[in-house]
Write a protein that holds these residues in place. Structure first.
Motif, PDB file in Angstrom:
ATOM      1  N   LEU A 142     -14.502 -45.246  13.271  1.00  0.00           N
ATOM      2  CA  LEU A 142     -15.794 -45.888  13.018  1.00  0.00           C
ATOM      3  C   LEU A 142     -16.818 -44.895  12.468  1.00  0.00           C
ATOM      4  O   LEU A 142     -17.659 -45.256  11.636  1.00  0.00           O
ATOM      5  N   ALA A 143     -16.726 -43.637  12.905  1.00  0.00           N
ATOM      6  CA  ALA A 143     -17.649 -42.618  12.406  1.00  0.00           C
ATOM      7  C   ALA A 143     -17.442 -42.356  10.917  1.00  0.00           C
ATOM      8  O   ALA A 143     -18.353 -41.883  10.232  1.00  0.00           O
ATOM      9  N   ARG A 144     -16.278 -42.677  10.398  1.00  0.00           N
ATOM     10  CA  ARG A 144     -15.991 -42.462   8.974  1.00  0.00           C
ATOM     11  C   ARG A 144     -16.602 -43.542   8.080  1.00  0.00           C
ATOM     12  O   ARG A 144     -16.620 -43.386   6.867  1.00  0.00           O
ATOM     13  N   LEU A 145     -17.068 -44.638   8.640  1.00  0.00           N
ATOM     14  CA  LEU A 145     -17.588 -45.735   7.824  1.00  0.00           C
ATOM     15  C   LEU A 145     -18.680 -45.301   6.838  1.00  0.00           C
ATOM     16  O   LEU A 145     -18.599 -45.628   5.663  1.00  0.00           O
ATOM     17  N   PRO A 146     -19.707 -44.570   7.259  1.00  0.00           N
ATOM     18  CA  PRO A 146     -20.769 -44.247   6.305  1.00  0.00           C
ATOM     19  C   PRO A 146     -20.336 -43.328   5.164  1.00  0.00           C
ATOM     20  O   PRO A 146     -20.914 -43.366   4.094  1.00  0.00           O
ATOM     21  N   ALA A 198     -14.104 -50.243   3.572  1.00  0.00           N
ATOM     22  CA  ALA A 198     -14.419 -50.223   5.006  1.00  0.00           C
ATOM     23  C   ALA A 198     -13.350 -50.934   5.818  1.00  0.00           C
ATOM     24  O   ALA A 198     -13.067 -50.541   6.956  1.00  0.00           O
ATOM     25  N   THR A 199     -12.734 -51.957   5.239  1.00  0.00           N
ATOM     26  CA  THR A 199     -11.745 -52.711   6.006  1.00  0.00           C
ATOM     27  C   THR A 199     -10.555 -51.839   6.394  1.00  0.00           C
ATOM     28  O   THR A 199      -9.984 -52.019   7.466  1.00  0.00           O
ATOM     29  N   ALA A 224     -15.842 -57.574  14.735  1.00  0.00           N
ATOM     30  CA  ALA A 224     -16.984 -58.238  14.115  1.00  0.00           C
ATOM     31  C   ALA A 224     -17.316 -57.608  12.757  1.00  0.00           C
ATOM     32  O   ALA A 224     -17.584 -58.320  11.785  1.00  0.00           O
ATOM     33  N   LEU A 225     -17.277 -56.286  12.683  1.00  0.00           N
ATOM     34  CA  LEU A 225     -17.521 -55.621  11.397  1.00  0.00           C
ATOM     35  C   LEU A 225     -16.465 -56.013  10.374  1.00  0.00           C
ATOM     36  O   LEU A 225     -16.770 -56.261   9.205  1.00  0.00           O
ATOM     37  N   TYR A 226     -15.214 -56.082  10.809  1.00  0.00           N
ATOM     38  CA  TYR A 226     -14.139 -56.480   9.897  1.00  0.00           C
ATOM     39  C   TYR A 226     -14.362 -57.913   9.397  1.00  0.00           C
ATOM     40  O   TYR A 226     -14.218 -58.198   8.212  1.00  0.00           O
ATOM     41  N   ALA A 227     -14.729 -58.806  10.302  1.00  0.00           N
ATOM     42  CA  ALA A 227     -14.969 -60.208   9.919  1.00  0.00           C
ATOM     43  C   ALA A 227     -16.123 -60.312   8.931  1.00  0.00           C
ATOM     44  O   ALA A 227     -16.099 -61.145   8.021  1.00  0.00           O
ATOM     45  N   ARG A 228     -17.143 -59.453   9.079  1.00  0.00           N
ATOM     46  CA  ARG A 228     -18.276 -59.464   8.148  1.00  0.00           C
ATOM     47  C   ARG A 228     -17.901 -58.883   6.796  1.00  0.00           C
ATOM     48  O   ARG A 228     -18.333 -59.388   5.759  1.00  0.00           O
ATOM     49  N   TRP A 246     -13.241 -64.438  13.014  1.00  0.00           N
ATOM     50  CA  TRP A 246     -14.298 -64.649  14.010  1.00  0.00           C
ATOM     51  C   TRP A 246     -13.727 -65.174  15.322  1.00  0.00           C
ATOM     52  O   TRP A 246     -14.235 -64.850  16.397  1.00  0.00           O
ATOM     53  N   ARG A 247     -12.666 -65.959  15.247  1.00  0.00           N
ATOM     54  CA  ARG A 247     -12.030 -66.428  16.497  1.00  0.00           C
ATOM     55  C   ARG A 247     -11.454 -65.256  17.291  1.00  0.00           C
ATOM     56  O   ARG A 247     -11.450 -65.278  18.519  1.00  0.00           O
ATOM     57  N   ALA A 248     -10.983 -64.246  16.582  1.00  0.00           N
ATOM     58  CA  ALA A 248     -10.473 -63.051  17.274  1.00  0.00           C
ATOM     59  C   ALA A 248     -11.604 -62.361  18.042  1.00  0.00           C
ATOM     60  O   ALA A 248     -11.390 -61.838  19.137  1.00  0.00           O
ATOM     61  N   VAL A 249     -12.809 -62.375  17.475  1.00  0.00           N
ATOM     62  CA  VAL A 249     -13.972 -61.834  18.184  1.00  0.00           C
ATOM     63  C   VAL A 249     -14.252 -62.683  19.420  1.00  0.00           C
ATOM     64  O   VAL A 249     -14.488 -62.174  20.514  1.00  0.00           O
ATOM     65  N   LEU A 250     -14.205 -64.005  19.240  1.00  0.00           N
ATOM     66  CA  LEU A 250     -14.516 -64.921  20.342  1.00  0.00           C
ATOM     67  C   LEU A 250     -13.480 -64.860  21.463  1.00  0.00           C
ATOM     68  O   LEU A 250     -13.817 -65.108  22.623  1.00  0.00           O
TER      69      LEU A 250
END
Length: 168
Positions: free
Chosen positions: A24-28, A34-35, A53-57, A77-81
């Motif tokens: 996650l630190a590598r994202l920026p 990003a995926t 959630a970040l992946y879904a976005r 999003w269901r995976a988040v839920l």
């Protein structure tokens, strides 16, 4: 001895969380999509609500930018839920995904779950009102529009736009 056993049991999870954080630190600073970073973070820590959630976005945005077919975000999003059933954004985004697909009943159910979590959410009320207009239920749309107006949260020009949509 008990401390060593406890450490042995917890070490793999602790290492997974470290790898998750490193990804996650590598994202920026990433040079790759990003995926890919998020998938590696999820490999390390599959129960990360943040990474899911970040992946879904981001997955649909990256697919669109690459000219790839549209990503069905409902399962994402269901995976988040599954991990966090009270995740407001996941319910809203699930509703949006169902609405885009024309599954109005499923969209309504998802938006209503989001509304249970935040009864004053103007975007959710507006989405429900538009959805009811699209479904040909003006009385149900009016309930949501009135709730927005009551709280002075009705987006400017919404009534005119909804009426125009209903007349199409």
């Amino acid at each position: 001895n008990a401390v060593l056993v406890l450490l042995a049991l917890l070490a793999p999870r602790a290492w997974a969380i470290v790898r998750h954080g490193q990804e996650l630190a590598r994202l920026p600073e990433r040079a790759e999509p990003a995926t890919g970073v998020l998938l590696r973070a999820l490999e390390a820590c599959p129960d990360s609500v943040l990474a899911r959630a970040l992946y879904a976005r981001l997955a649909p945005l990256e697919a669109e930018a690459a000219g790839a077919p549209r990503v069905d975000t409902v399962p994402l999003w269901r995976a988040v839920l599954e991990l966090r059933p009270h995740h407001f954004e996941a319910w809203v985004q699930t509703g949006n995904a169902f609405a885009r697909a024309g599954a109005l009943d499923e969209a309504r159910d998802a938006f209503e779950r989001a509304l249970e979590l935040d009864p004053g959410a103007p975007a959710v009320r507006a989405n429900l009102a538009r959805l009811e207009v699209e479904a040909g239920r003006p009385a149900a749309a009016l309930v949501h529009a009135e709730a927005l107006a009551e709280r002075e949260r009705l987006p400017e020009g919404w009534v005119v736009g909804a009426a125009a949509e209903a007349l199409r």
